[in-house]
Design a protein around this motif. Structure first.
Motif, PDB file in Angstrom:
ATOM      1  N   ASP A  16      29.548 -10.781 -20.961  1.00 27.72           N
ATOM      2  CA  ASP A  16      28.804 -12.544 -20.861  1.00 27.72           C
ATOM      3  C   ASP A  16      29.031 -13.398 -19.119  1.00 27.72           C
ATOM      4  OD1 ASP A  16      28.149 -14.878 -21.899  1.00 27.72           O
ATOM      5  OD2 ASP A  16      29.714 -15.829 -21.254  1.00 27.72           O
ATOM      6  N   VAL A  17      30.208 -13.036 -18.427  1.00 29.41           N
ATOM      7  CA  VAL A  17      30.372 -13.573 -17.411  1.00 29.41           C
ATOM      8  C   VAL A  17      29.277 -12.822 -16.289  1.00 29.41           C
ATOM      9  CG1 VAL A  17      32.126 -13.588 -15.289  1.00 29.41           C
ATOM     10  CG2 VAL A  17      33.328 -13.467 -17.789  1.00 29.41           C
ATOM     11  N   VAL A  18      29.595 -11.522 -16.166  1.00 32.32           N
ATOM     12  CA  VAL A  18      28.230 -10.705 -15.588  1.00 32.32           C
ATOM     13  C   VAL A  18      26.944 -11.528 -15.522  1.00 32.32           C
ATOM     14  CG1 VAL A  18      28.135  -8.740 -14.858  1.00 32.32           C
ATOM     15  CG2 VAL A  18      30.155  -9.118 -14.492  1.00 32.32           C
ATOM     16  N   SER A  19      26.592 -11.939 -16.969  1.00 28.24           N
ATOM     17  CA  SER A  19      25.294 -11.606 -17.247  1.00 28.24           C
ATOM     18  C   SER A  19      24.667 -13.216 -16.254  1.00 28.24           C
ATOM     19  CB  SER A  19      25.141 -12.005 -18.948  1.00 28.24           C
ATOM     20  OG  SER A  19      25.104 -10.024 -19.074  1.00 28.24           O
ATOM     21  N   TYR A  61      43.449  -9.999  -9.422  1.00 28.38           N
ATOM     22  CA  TYR A  61      42.939  -9.470  -9.518  1.00 28.38           C
ATOM     23  C   TYR A  61      43.568  -8.589 -10.969  1.00 28.38           C
ATOM     24  CZ  TYR A  61      39.857  -4.517 -10.334  1.00 28.38           C
ATOM     25  OH  TYR A  61      39.788  -3.474 -11.094  1.00 28.38           O
ATOM     26  N   ARG A  62      44.798  -7.925 -10.047  1.00 24.33           N
ATOM     27  CA  ARG A  62      45.477  -6.901 -11.517  1.00 24.33           C
ATOM     28  C   ARG A  62      45.762  -7.945 -12.726  1.00 24.33           C
ATOM     29  NH1 ARG A  62      49.626  -9.061  -7.636  1.00 24.33           N
ATOM     30  NH2 ARG A  62      50.712 -10.659  -8.581  1.00 24.33           N
ATOM     31  N   ASP A  63      45.911  -8.896 -12.813  1.00 27.14           N
ATOM     32  CA  ASP A  63      45.962 -10.158 -13.720  1.00 27.14           C
ATOM     33  C   ASP A  63      44.956  -9.645 -14.959  1.00 27.14           C
ATOM     34  OD1 ASP A  63      48.858 -10.582 -13.063  1.00 27.14           O
ATOM     35  OD2 ASP A  63      47.772 -12.340 -11.721  1.00 27.14           O
ATOM     36  N   ILE A  64      43.713  -9.527 -14.080  1.00 29.42           N
ATOM     37  CA  ILE A  64      42.344  -9.887 -14.973  1.00 29.42           C
ATOM     38  C   ILE A  64      42.340  -8.383 -15.608  1.00 29.42           C
ATOM     39  CG2 ILE A  64      40.298  -9.443 -15.257  1.00 29.42           C
ATOM     40  CD1 ILE A  64      40.492 -11.709 -12.984  1.00 29.42           C
ATOM     41  N   ARG A  65      43.070  -6.871 -14.702  1.00 24.88           N
ATOM     42  CA  ARG A  65      42.217  -5.683 -15.517  1.00 24.88           C
ATOM     43  C   ARG A  65      43.819  -5.597 -16.130  1.00 24.88           C
ATOM     44  NH1 ARG A  65      41.619  -0.959 -12.884  1.00 24.88           N
ATOM     45  NH2 ARG A  65      43.807  -0.293 -13.328  1.00 24.88           N
ATOM     46  N   ASN A  66      44.929  -6.444 -16.039  1.00 25.46           N
ATOM     47  CA  ASN A  66      45.753  -6.111 -17.378  1.00 25.46           C
ATOM     48  C   ASN A  66      45.551  -6.345 -18.634  1.00 25.46           C
ATOM     49  OD1 ASN A  66      48.341  -4.645 -15.465  1.00 25.46           O
ATOM     50  ND2 ASN A  66      48.833  -6.834 -15.129  1.00 25.46           N
ATOM     51  N   MET A  67      45.084  -7.759 -18.539  1.00 22.50           N
ATOM     52  CA  MET A  67      44.314  -8.500 -19.802  1.00 22.50           C
ATOM     53  C   MET A  67      43.120  -7.340 -20.573  1.00 22.50           C
ATOM     54  SD  MET A  67      44.410 -12.715 -18.344  1.00 22.50           S
ATOM     55  CE  MET A  67      43.919 -13.165 -19.774  1.00 22.50           C
ATOM     56  N   LEU A  96      34.725  -2.616 -16.392  1.00 24.14           N
ATOM     57  CA  LEU A  96      33.243  -2.363 -17.677  1.00 24.14           C
ATOM     58  C   LEU A  96      34.644  -0.978 -17.678  1.00 24.14           C
ATOM     59  CD1 LEU A  96      30.813  -3.617 -16.501  1.00 24.14           C
ATOM     60  CD2 LEU A  96      31.915  -4.487 -18.503  1.00 24.14           C
ATOM     61  N   LYS A  97      34.493  -0.364 -16.573  1.00 26.14           N
ATOM     62  CA  LYS A  97      34.848   1.007 -16.669  1.00 26.14           C
ATOM     63  C   LYS A  97      35.980   1.236 -17.671  1.00 26.14           C
ATOM     64  CE  LYS A  97      35.516   5.825 -14.951  1.00 26.14           C
ATOM     65  NZ  LYS A  97      35.932   6.441 -13.258  1.00 26.14           N
ATOM     66  N   LEU A  98      37.294   0.070 -17.491  1.00 25.29           N
ATOM     67  CA  LEU A  98      38.634   0.328 -17.962  1.00 25.29           C
ATOM     68  C   LEU A  98      38.847  -0.545 -18.935  1.00 25.29           C
ATOM     69  CD1 LEU A  98      41.506   0.455 -17.717  1.00 25.29           C
ATOM     70  CD2 LEU A  98      41.346  -2.042 -16.488  1.00 25.29           C
ATOM     71  N   ALA A  99      37.571  -0.747 -19.476  1.00 20.91           N
ATOM     72  CA  ALA A  99      37.462  -1.675 -21.111  1.00 20.91           C
ATOM     73  C   ALA A  99      36.713  -0.120 -21.557  1.00 20.91           C
ATOM     74  CB  ALA A  99      36.672  -2.832 -20.907  1.00 20.91           C
ATOM     75  N   ASP A 100      36.282   0.212 -21.071  1.00 21.61           N
ATOM     76  CA  ASP A 100      36.042   1.247 -22.564  1.00 21.61           C
ATOM     77  C   ASP A 100      36.317   2.481 -21.913  1.00 21.61           C
ATOM     78  OD1 ASP A 100      33.478   1.006 -22.324  1.00 21.61           O
ATOM     79  OD2 ASP A 100      32.369   1.949 -20.641  1.00 21.61           O
ATOM     80  N   GLU A 101      37.468   2.780 -20.680  1.00 19.50           N
ATOM     81  CA  GLU A 101      38.461   3.805 -21.004  1.00 19.50           C
ATOM     82  C   GLU A 101      39.959   3.171 -22.365  1.00 19.50           C
ATOM     83  OE1 GLU A 101      39.497   4.217 -17.470  1.00 19.50           O
ATOM     84  OE2 GLU A 101      38.363   5.484 -16.735  1.00 19.50           O
ATOM     85  N   SER A 102      39.816   1.733 -21.829  1.00 17.94           N
ATOM     86  CA  SER A 102      40.999   1.331 -23.288  1.00 17.94           C
ATOM     87  C   SER A 102      40.742   1.260 -24.367  1.00 17.94           C
ATOM     88  CB  SER A 102      41.255  -0.106 -22.783  1.00 17.94           C
ATOM     89  OG  SER A 102      41.877   0.371 -21.171  1.00 17.94           O
ATOM     90  N   ASN A 103      38.950   1.328 -24.687  1.00 18.02           N
ATOM     91  CA  ASN A 103      38.584   0.668 -25.729  1.00 18.02           C
ATOM     92  C   ASN A 103      38.865  -0.836 -26.399  1.00 18.02           C
ATOM     93  OD1 ASN A 103      37.105   1.209 -27.971  1.00 18.02           O
ATOM     94  ND2 ASN A 103      39.186   1.860 -29.523  1.00 18.02           N
ATOM     95  N   LEU A 154      35.702 -13.317  -9.092  1.00 21.31           N
ATOM     96  CA  LEU A 154      36.485 -11.967  -9.016  1.00 21.31           C
ATOM     97  C   LEU A 154      35.840 -10.721  -9.941  1.00 21.31           C
ATOM     98  CD1 LEU A 154      41.218 -12.812  -9.174  1.00 21.31           C
ATOM     99  CD2 LEU A 154      39.544 -11.291  -7.828  1.00 21.31           C
ATOM    100  N   ILE A 155      35.755 -11.472 -11.624  1.00 22.24           N
ATOM    101  CA  ILE A 155      34.873 -10.557 -12.456  1.00 22.24           C
ATOM    102  C   ILE A 155      33.635  -9.595 -12.051  1.00 22.24           C
ATOM    103  CG2 ILE A 155      33.950 -10.539 -14.356  1.00 22.24           C
ATOM    104  CD1 ILE A 155      35.669 -12.215 -16.152  1.00 22.24           C
ATOM    105  N   ASN A 156      32.635 -10.196 -11.494  1.00 20.98           N
ATOM    106  CA  ASN A 156      31.853  -9.947 -10.938  1.00 20.98           C
ATOM    107  C   ASN A 156      32.197  -9.094  -9.196  1.00 20.98           C
ATOM    108  OD1 ASN A 156      29.171 -10.901 -11.696  1.00 20.98           O
ATOM    109  ND2 ASN A 156      30.604 -12.822 -11.881  1.00 20.98           N
ATOM    110  N   GLN A 157      33.091  -9.315  -8.576  1.00 20.04           N
ATOM    111  CA  GLN A 157      33.442  -8.201  -7.574  1.00 20.04           C
ATOM    112  C   GLN A 157      33.848  -7.478  -7.989  1.00 20.04           C
ATOM    113  OE1 GLN A 157      36.539  -9.996  -4.763  1.00 20.04           O
ATOM    114  NE2 GLN A 157      36.632  -8.480  -3.914  1.00 20.04           N
ATOM    115  N   HIS A 158      34.634  -7.234  -8.965  1.00 22.67           N
ATOM    116  CA  HIS A 158      34.766  -5.233  -9.838  1.00 22.67           C
ATOM    117  C   HIS A 158      34.293  -5.461 -11.181  1.00 22.67           C
ATOM    118  CE1 HIS A 158      38.378  -5.194  -6.845  1.00 22.67           C
ATOM    119  NE2 HIS A 158      38.257  -6.830  -6.805  1.00 22.67           N
ATOM    120  N   ARG A 159      33.232  -5.482 -10.992  1.00 21.32           N
ATOM    121  CA  ARG A 159      32.768  -5.291 -12.890  1.00 21.32           C
ATOM    122  C   ARG A 159      32.779  -3.971 -13.274  1.00 21.32           C
ATOM    123  NH1 ARG A 159      27.902  -7.018  -9.100  1.00 21.32           N
ATOM    124  NH2 ARG A 159      26.757  -5.528  -9.292  1.00 21.32           N
ATOM    125  N   ASP A 160      32.270  -3.359 -12.191  1.00 18.20           N
ATOM    126  CA  ASP A 160      32.096  -2.057 -12.191  1.00 18.20           C
ATOM    127  C   ASP A 160      32.942  -1.447 -12.877  1.00 18.20           C
ATOM    128  OD1 ASP A 160      29.767  -1.907 -11.933  1.00 18.20           O
ATOM    129  OD2 ASP A 160      29.629  -1.258  -9.852  1.00 18.20           O
TER     130      ASP A 160
END
Length: 389
Positions: free
Chosen positions: A377-380, A324-330, A360-367, A351-357
């Motif tokens: 797309d993965v979650v959908s 999960y830490r790797d996906i967060r970093n990416m 997504l929040k991290l993506a917003d914060e990181s622009n 992993l993405i679905n398990q930690h989707r919220d």
């Protein structure tokens, strides 16, 4: 009244003691009692506390062992006719910053400049061997110019030369002995193709080493040594089995270029979290247990054929090990291309679905909008849900 002497060697082989006074600069004669002065005896003026400069006549061809050892004020020596400088002749000369070695010089003794203050060295063309510990612990040594005809570099020759940043070894070099550059400040080490045997301890403990170019013609790479400090490596084409070598112990490795004949890459081969670039040929058919934190830590890995990953997954059902830490970093660094490539794997999707919220929040914060699109797309696809940007 004289309180210093220097031991000279005359042309008949006999020694002559020459009285010195308190001069800090000494100019030696070329003849004494009608005989040519041909050398300085062993320990000729070792540990002299006031010597700053000495001029040797052209008739002197040999500087004996330990001749100036411990002359900590010595900063200048002129030796226009010298052919041989014996063991430890200038060891512990803490004031010797530079020396002009004459073209006549053929031989250097072991430890000849050990612990000196040299910062620049140009070895003349007749030197074929750099002996043991020749420049060991010369902490200020920054530049070394090696002769084209150099054949070997003995053990500890440049050990602990902390200021030495690069070494481009000449094309006729045959042997580099163990620990030749051990603990030095090398950032770049380029070995010629003429080197046939190499011990990994040559560059051992070189913590700043970033680029290591191994010789193509090397018949054997010592498998007992851990290749554990370099930052970049191009592995010679003739090596077709990486499992014999301990690359995995290297925590600093950033760039790897594999031989074109390599067909598989194993998890146990490279484990560095610093890895930025991995280049391999089209013969690679699968990876064994790829670890995401190895391959996608920094920039996107460069392949000759980017589809190898997908083909390997489709045909071999390759398992990609992901944390999960790797996906967060990416996501945080908006590396959406990598994220898109690995999203074909089911365990990544889970992993993405398990930690989707949180993602997504991290993506917003990181622009990180491109990464957010990949996440959505993965979650959908898994939840049959559509998201608004």
């Amino acid at each position: 009244m004289s309180n210093r002497i220097i031991n000279l060697v005359l042309e008949n082989g006999k020694k002559h003691m020459l009285d010195l006074y308190e001069e800090t600069t000494i100019v030696l004669p070329d003849h004494i009692n009608g005989m040519a002065v041909t050398g300085l005896a062993n320990h000729a003026l070792s540990h002299d506390a006031i010597l700053e400069s000495i001029h040797l006549p052209k008739s002197i061809s040999v500087i004996g062992a330990n001749a100036f050892e411990g002359c900590f004020r010595l900063s200048e020596i002129r030796c226009p006719g010298v052919k041989s400088i014996e063991d430890y002749a200038f060891a512990d000369c803490l004031g010797l910053v530079t020396i002009n070695l004459p073209g006549s010089l053929v031989k250097l003794g072991k430890g000849v400049f050990k612990n000196s203050a040299l910062n620049t060295v140009k070895l003349p063309s007749k030197i074929k061997v750099i002996p043991e510990s020749a420049f060991e612990n010369c902490n200020r040594l920054q530049t070394v110019s090696l002769p084209k005809g150099l054949k070997s570099i003995k053990s500890f020759a440049f050990k602990e030369c902390k200021s030495l940043r690069s070494a481009f070894l000449p094309s006729q070099l045959k042997k580099v002995y163990p620990q030749a550059f051990y603990g030095s400040g090398l950032e770049t080490l380029v070995l010629p193709n003429t080197v046939k045997y190499l011990d990994g301890s040559v560059w051992g403990s070189c913590r700043s080493l970033r680029t290591l170019q191994l010789p193509e013609g090397m018949g054997h790479l010592n498998q007992d040594q851990k290749l554990s400090n370099y930052r970049a490596i191009r592995i010679p084409e003739h090596i077709d089995d990486l499992s014999k070598y301990d690359f995995a112990s290297n925590p600093y490795l950033k760039i790897v270029e594999l031989p074109s004949k390599i067909t598989a890459v194993s998890l146990n081969t490279f484990r560095s979290r610093e890895l930025e670039k991995l280049v391999f040929g089209s013969k690679v058919t699968h990876f064994e247990k790829i670890v995401l934190s190895v391959l996608f830590v920094k920039d996107f890995v460069v392949y000759e054929d980017i589809d190898v990953l997908r083909k390997s997954y489709d045909m071999k059902r390759m398992r990609l090990k992901v944390y999960y830490r790797d996906i967060r970093n990416m996501v945080a660094s908006n590396r959406h291309l990598e994220l898109s490539v690995i999203s074909i794997y089911g365990n990544v999707q889970r992993l993405i679905n398990q930690h989707r919220d949180a993602l997504l929040k991290l993506a917003d914060e990181s622009n990180a909008m491109q990464s957010k699109i990949v996440l959505m797309d993965v979650v959908s696809r898994n939840l049959e849900t559509e998201f608004d940007l």
